[in-house]
Design an enzyme around this catalytic site. Sequence first.
Site, PDB file in Angstrom:
ATOM      1  CB  THR A 100      -5.570   5.421  -4.493  1.00  7.99           C
ATOM      2  OG1 THR A 100      -4.502   6.156  -4.355  1.00  7.99           O
ATOM      3  CG2 THR A 100      -5.157   4.070  -5.476  1.00  7.99           C
ATOM      4  CB  THR A 130     -13.860  -5.674  -1.668  1.00  8.58           C
ATOM      5  OG1 THR A 130     -14.272  -6.276  -0.539  1.00  8.58           O
ATOM      6  CG2 THR A 130     -14.398  -4.288  -1.685  1.00  8.58           C
ATOM      7  CG  ASP A 131     -16.908  -9.550   1.085  1.00  9.81           C
ATOM      8  OD1 ASP A 131     -16.054  -8.673   1.487  1.00  9.81           O
ATOM      9  OD2 ASP A 131     -16.710 -10.732   1.853  1.00  9.81           O
ATOM     10  CD  GLU A 132     -14.411  -4.863   3.622  1.00  4.55           C
ATOM     11  OE1 GLU A 132     -14.608  -3.440   3.968  1.00  4.55           O
ATOM     12  OE2 GLU A 132     -13.549  -5.386   4.364  1.00  4.55           O
ATOM     13  CE1 TYR A 155     -10.593  -1.194  -0.072  1.00  7.14           C
ATOM     14  CE2 TYR A 155     -12.227  -2.520   1.427  1.00  7.14           C
ATOM     15  CZ  TYR A 155     -11.214  -2.458   0.204  1.00  7.14           C
ATOM     16  OH  TYR A 155     -10.960  -3.713  -0.475  1.00  7.14           O
ATOM     17  CE  LYS A 159     -11.866  -2.167  -4.546  1.00  8.99           C
ATOM     18  NZ  LYS A 159     -10.894  -2.364  -5.438  1.00  8.99           N
ATOM     19  CE1 TYR A 212      -8.761  -3.233  16.148  1.00  2.00           C
ATOM     20  CE2 TYR A 212     -10.082  -3.419  13.915  1.00  2.00           C
ATOM     21  CZ  TYR A 212      -8.751  -3.193  14.603  1.00  2.00           C
ATOM     22  OH  TYR A 212      -7.703  -2.633  14.071  1.00  2.00           O
TER      23      TYR A 212
HETATM   24  P1  NAD Z   1      -2.424  -4.236  -1.040  1.00  3.30           P
HETATM   25  O1  NAD Z   1      -2.849  -3.012  -0.222  1.00  3.30           O
HETATM   26  O2  NAD Z   1      -1.724  -5.357  -0.443  1.00  3.30           O
HETATM   27  O3  NAD Z   1      -1.777  -3.862  -2.485  1.00  3.30           O
HETATM   28  C1  NAD Z   1      -2.275  -2.877  -3.012  1.00  3.30           C
HETATM   29  C2  NAD Z   1      -1.114  -2.565  -4.084  1.00  3.30           C
HETATM   30  O4  NAD Z   1      -1.644  -1.387  -4.861  1.00  3.30           O
HETATM   31  C3  NAD Z   1       0.135  -2.025  -3.450  1.00  3.30           C
HETATM   32  O5  NAD Z   1       1.220  -3.035  -4.259  1.00  3.30           O
HETATM   33  C4  NAD Z   1       0.373  -0.474  -3.732  1.00  3.30           C
HETATM   34  O6  NAD Z   1       1.802  -0.147  -3.799  1.00  3.30           O
HETATM   35  C5  NAD Z   1      -0.568  -0.442  -4.788  1.00  3.30           C
HETATM   36  N1  NAD Z   1      -0.855   1.017  -5.330  1.00  3.30           N
HETATM   37  C6  NAD Z   1      -1.610   1.827  -4.108  1.00  3.30           C
HETATM   38  N2  NAD Z   1      -1.905   2.855  -4.531  1.00  3.30           N
HETATM   39  C7  NAD Z   1      -1.633   2.997  -5.865  1.00  3.30           C
HETATM   40  C8  NAD Z   1      -1.345   3.830  -6.754  1.00  3.30           C
HETATM   41  N3  NAD Z   1      -1.857   5.139  -6.789  1.00  3.30           N
HETATM   42  N4  NAD Z   1      -0.830   3.701  -8.073  1.00  3.30           N
HETATM   43  C9  NAD Z   1      -0.312   2.304  -8.330  1.00  3.30           C
HETATM   44  N5  NAD Z   1      -0.249   1.610  -7.491  1.00  3.30           N
HETATM   45  C10 NAD Z   1      -0.866   1.864  -6.177  1.00  3.30           C
HETATM   46  O7  NAD Z   1      -3.899  -4.671  -1.192  1.00  3.30           O
HETATM   47  P2  NAD Z   1      -4.431  -6.540  -1.629  1.00  3.30           P
HETATM   48  O8  NAD Z   1      -5.180  -6.709  -0.144  1.00  3.30           O
HETATM   49  O9  NAD Z   1      -3.635  -7.106  -2.322  1.00  3.30           O
HETATM   50  O10 NAD Z   1      -5.820  -6.143  -2.646  1.00  3.30           O
HETATM   51  C11 NAD Z   1      -5.609  -5.833  -3.847  1.00  3.30           C
HETATM   52  C12 NAD Z   1      -7.117  -5.605  -4.728  1.00  3.30           C
HETATM   53  O11 NAD Z   1      -8.127  -6.438  -4.086  1.00  3.30           O
HETATM   54  C13 NAD Z   1      -7.825  -4.098  -3.795  1.00  3.30           C
HETATM   55  O12 NAD Z   1      -8.533  -3.299  -5.139  1.00  3.30           O
HETATM   56  C14 NAD Z   1      -8.726  -4.640  -3.000  1.00  3.30           C
HETATM   57  O13 NAD Z   1      -9.707  -3.803  -2.963  1.00  3.30           O
HETATM   58  C15 NAD Z   1      -9.237  -5.920  -3.413  1.00  3.30           C
HETATM   59  N6  NAD Z   1      -9.670  -6.958  -2.483  1.00  3.30           N
HETATM   60  C16 NAD Z   1      -8.814  -7.421  -1.436  1.00  3.30           C
HETATM   61  C17 NAD Z   1      -9.162  -8.370  -0.580  1.00  3.30           C
HETATM   62  C18 NAD Z   1      -8.317  -8.738   0.651  1.00  3.30           C
HETATM   63  O14 NAD Z   1      -8.885  -9.323   1.351  1.00  3.30           O
HETATM   64  N7  NAD Z   1      -7.133  -8.308   0.855  1.00  3.30           N
HETATM   65  C19 NAD Z   1     -10.491  -8.705  -0.770  1.00  3.30           C
HETATM   66  C20 NAD Z   1     -11.145  -8.413  -1.833  1.00  3.30           C
HETATM   67  C21 NAD Z   1     -10.755  -7.690  -2.716  1.00  3.30           C
HETATM   68  O1  DAU Z   2     -13.942  -8.591   2.750  1.00  3.33           O
HETATM   69  C1  DAU Z   2     -13.053  -8.168   2.032  1.00  3.33           C
HETATM   70  C2  DAU Z   2     -11.902  -7.452   2.619  1.00  3.33           C
HETATM   71  O2  DAU Z   2     -11.189  -7.768   3.473  1.00  3.33           O
HETATM   72  C3  DAU Z   2     -11.095  -6.607   1.578  1.00  3.33           C
HETATM   73  O3  DAU Z   2     -11.746  -5.754   0.701  1.00  3.33           O
HETATM   74  C4  DAU Z   2     -10.069  -5.446   2.455  1.00  3.33           C
HETATM   75  O4  DAU Z   2      -9.125  -5.050   1.581  1.00  3.33           O
HETATM   76  C5  DAU Z   2      -9.308  -6.309   3.584  1.00  3.33           C
HETATM   77  O5  DAU Z   2      -8.430  -5.338   4.253  1.00  3.33           O
HETATM   78  C6  DAU Z   2     -10.322  -7.097   4.249  1.00  3.33           C
HETATM   79  O6  DAU Z   2     -11.206  -5.934   5.004  1.00  3.33           O
HETATM   80  P1  DAU Z   2     -11.448  -6.424   6.744  1.00  3.33           P
HETATM   81  O7  DAU Z   2     -11.652  -5.312   7.390  1.00  3.33           O
HETATM   82  O8  DAU Z   2     -12.522  -7.564   6.732  1.00  3.33           O
HETATM   83  O9  DAU Z   2      -9.914  -7.114   6.997  1.00  3.33           O
HETATM   84  P2  DAU Z   2      -9.282  -6.879   8.436  1.00  3.33           P
HETATM   85  O10 DAU Z   2      -8.043  -8.097   8.400  1.00  3.33           O
HETATM   86  O11 DAU Z   2      -8.895  -5.377   8.877  1.00  3.33           O
HETATM   87  O12 DAU Z   2     -10.109  -7.345   9.436  1.00  3.33           O
HETATM   88  C7  DAU Z   2     -10.719  -8.774   9.601  1.00  3.33           C
HETATM   89  C8  DAU Z   2     -11.613  -8.707  10.931  1.00  3.33           C
HETATM   90  O13 DAU Z   2     -10.822  -8.444  12.225  1.00  3.33           O
HETATM   91  C9  DAU Z   2     -12.484  -7.356  11.097  1.00  3.33           C
HETATM   92  O14 DAU Z   2     -13.766  -8.086  11.795  1.00  3.33           O
HETATM   93  C10 DAU Z   2     -11.868  -6.632  11.894  1.00  3.33           C
HETATM   94  C11 DAU Z   2     -11.118  -7.645  12.845  1.00  3.33           C
HETATM   95  N1  DAU Z   2      -9.844  -7.139  13.402  1.00  3.33           N
HETATM   96  C12 DAU Z   2      -8.652  -6.746  12.535  1.00  3.33           C
HETATM   97  C13 DAU Z   2      -7.688  -6.058  13.097  1.00  3.33           C
HETATM   98  C14 DAU Z   2      -6.571  -5.609  11.920  1.00  3.33           C
HETATM   99  C15 DAU Z   2      -9.414  -7.000  14.924  1.00  3.33           C
HETATM  100  O15 DAU Z   2     -10.313  -7.541  15.639  1.00  3.33           O
HETATM  101  N2  DAU Z   2      -8.492  -6.696  15.208  1.00  3.33           N
HETATM  102  C16 DAU Z   2      -7.368  -6.209  14.415  1.00  3.33           C
HETATM  103  O16 DAU Z   2      -6.232  -5.835  15.134  1.00  3.33           O
END
Ligand code: NAD
Ligand code: DAU
Length: 349
Positions: A100, A130-132, A155, A159, A212
Site C-alpha cells: 500500500t 511522517t516524522d518517523e 512502517y 513511508k 511499552y
Molecule cells: P489511518 O490508518 O487512520 O487511515 C488510513 C486510511 O487509508 C484508512 O481510511 C484506510 O481505509 C485507507 N487505506 C488503507 N489502505 C488503502 C488502500 N490500499 N487503498 C485505499 N485506501 C486505503 O491513518 P492516519 O493516522 O489517518 O494517517 C493518514 C496518513 O498520515 C498516513 O499516510 C500516515 O502515514 C500519515 N501520518 C499519520 C500520523 C499519525 O500520527 N496518525 C502522523 C504523520 C503522518
Molecule cells: O510520529 C508520527 C507517527 O505517529 C505516525 O506516522 C504513525 O502513523 C502513528 O501511528 C504514530 O506512530 P507511533 O508509533 O509513535 O504511535 P503509537 O500511538 O503507536 O505509539 C506512541 C508511543 O506510545 C510509542 O512510543 C509507543 C507507545 N505505546 C503505544 C501503544 C499502542 C505504548 O507504550 N503502548 C501502547 O499500547
Amino acid sequence: MNILVTGGAGFIGSHVVRLFVNNRPQDHIYNLDALTYAGNLENLRDIEDATNYTFIKADINDLENLDALFTTYKFDRVIHLAAESHVDRSIKDPLIFVKTNIIGTVNLLNTCLKYWEAPFTENLFYHISTDEVYGSLGTEGLFTETTAYDPNSPYSASKAGSDHFVRAYGETYDLPYVITNCSNNYGQNQFPEKLIPLFINNCIHKKALPVYGDGDYTRDWLYVVDHALAIEQVFTNGTLKETYNIGGFNEWKNIDLVKLLCKIMDEKLNNPAGTSEQLITYVKDRPGHDKRYAIDATKINKALGWEPSVTFEEGLRLTIDWYLANSSWLENVTSGNYQLYYDAHYLNA
Ligand code: NAD
Ligand code: DAU
C-alpha cells in the site's frame, strides 16, 4: 478543481475531507478509500450529503481501477493520505506496508503522470508523510527538513520509500509535488490501536494500560485539526517541490502523557484520584522502538504563518470529551475486526 483525497475515511483524512468540503464550496472533493480496518465512514456522517463531496470505495493497489477513475472524474489535484499507518502492525506483517505505502503510491504517481499534461499548471501531488522517516533522536536536537532519512520500522521504511518516489517523480518527470512530514497526531476519530484512544478506551473499561518498556520514550503531539489546517495552508500556498515539517513543539515522555491522561479521565469519570493510574502495566517493549521524535516546525511557521491553535491540555480534553460523548463510535469500532487484532496483539504478547 476536482480534488482527490485518498484515505479520507481514516483518522487524519476525515478531518482533511471535512475541512476541504466546508471551506472550498467551489471545488469538488472526492474521497477514495478502500475501507480497510482503519477506514470508517461514520467519521464523515456530518458532510456525507454535501453537494461538493463524493465517496469512492477503491484500492490504490488496483491500477486498472485508478486509471478508470481518473478518466471518469478528471482529478486535478491529489492529497495522498491512504496508507497502512500502525507501527506494531508493520512489525507483524511488513508486506502490506510495502504494497500500500510504496506500490500504491507509485500507482497513483503513474496515473497522475498519465492523465495530467505538462506544464501541469493546475496540478499538484500532495504527499502526506511522517516524522518517523527521520529515525530516532537522542536527548538533544530536532528534525528539520534536511535531516537525513534513517527509518527504523517497516512502517517508517515504507513511508520513506514513498517519499523518495514522490521526490524522484518531481525530478525525473517534473511532476508538481509537495511533501509534509508530521509528528504524532491525536484527536477525535482516531482508531483505538494508537496510544491515546487505546488508553482512553481502556480507562473507560478499567482495562490494563500497556506501557511499552519503561515508558521513557518521547513523542511530539499535535491536535489533528491543527494538522488538517496546516495541510490546507500547504495545499493553498506551499511552494512546489518543497518539504515542510509539521509539529506542535510539544514533546511528552509516554509515561508523563499517560499520567496526565489518567488524571483527566478520573476527573471526567468521577473516579477517586489515582484510579486510572493503577491500570498502568509495563509490558514487553516494541522491537526497534524509536527513543525520541521532535519536529522543528520553524519553516512552515515562517513561510506560511501556520501554528497550532490549541495547547496540548486543551486538545487532550477536547479529545477525551469527544470519546466520552461518542461511546457508540468506540463500541462499533472495538466490536469488529479490531477485537481479534487486540486479542492477538495484547492478550498473547
Ligand atoms: P489511518 O490508518 O487512520 O487511515 C488510513 C486510511 O487509508 C484508512 O481510511 C484506510 O481505509 C485507507 N487505506 C488503507 N489502505 C488503502 C488502500 N490500499 N487503498 C485505499 N485506501 C486505503 O491513518 P492516519 O493516522 O489517518 O494517517 C493518514 C496518513 O498520515 C498516513 O499516510 C500516515 O502515514 C500519515 N501520518 C499519520 C500520523 C499519525 O500520527 N496518525 C502522523 C504523520 C503522518
Ligand atoms: O510520529 C508520527 C507517527 O505517529 C505516525 O506516522 C504513525 O502513523 C502513528 O501511528 C504514530 O506512530 P507511533 O508509533 O509513535 O504511535 P503509537 O500511538 O503507536 O505509539 C506512541 C508511543 O506510545 C510509542 O512510543 C509507543 C507507545 N505505546 C503505544 C501503544 C499502542 C505504548 O507504550 N503502548 C501502547 O499500547
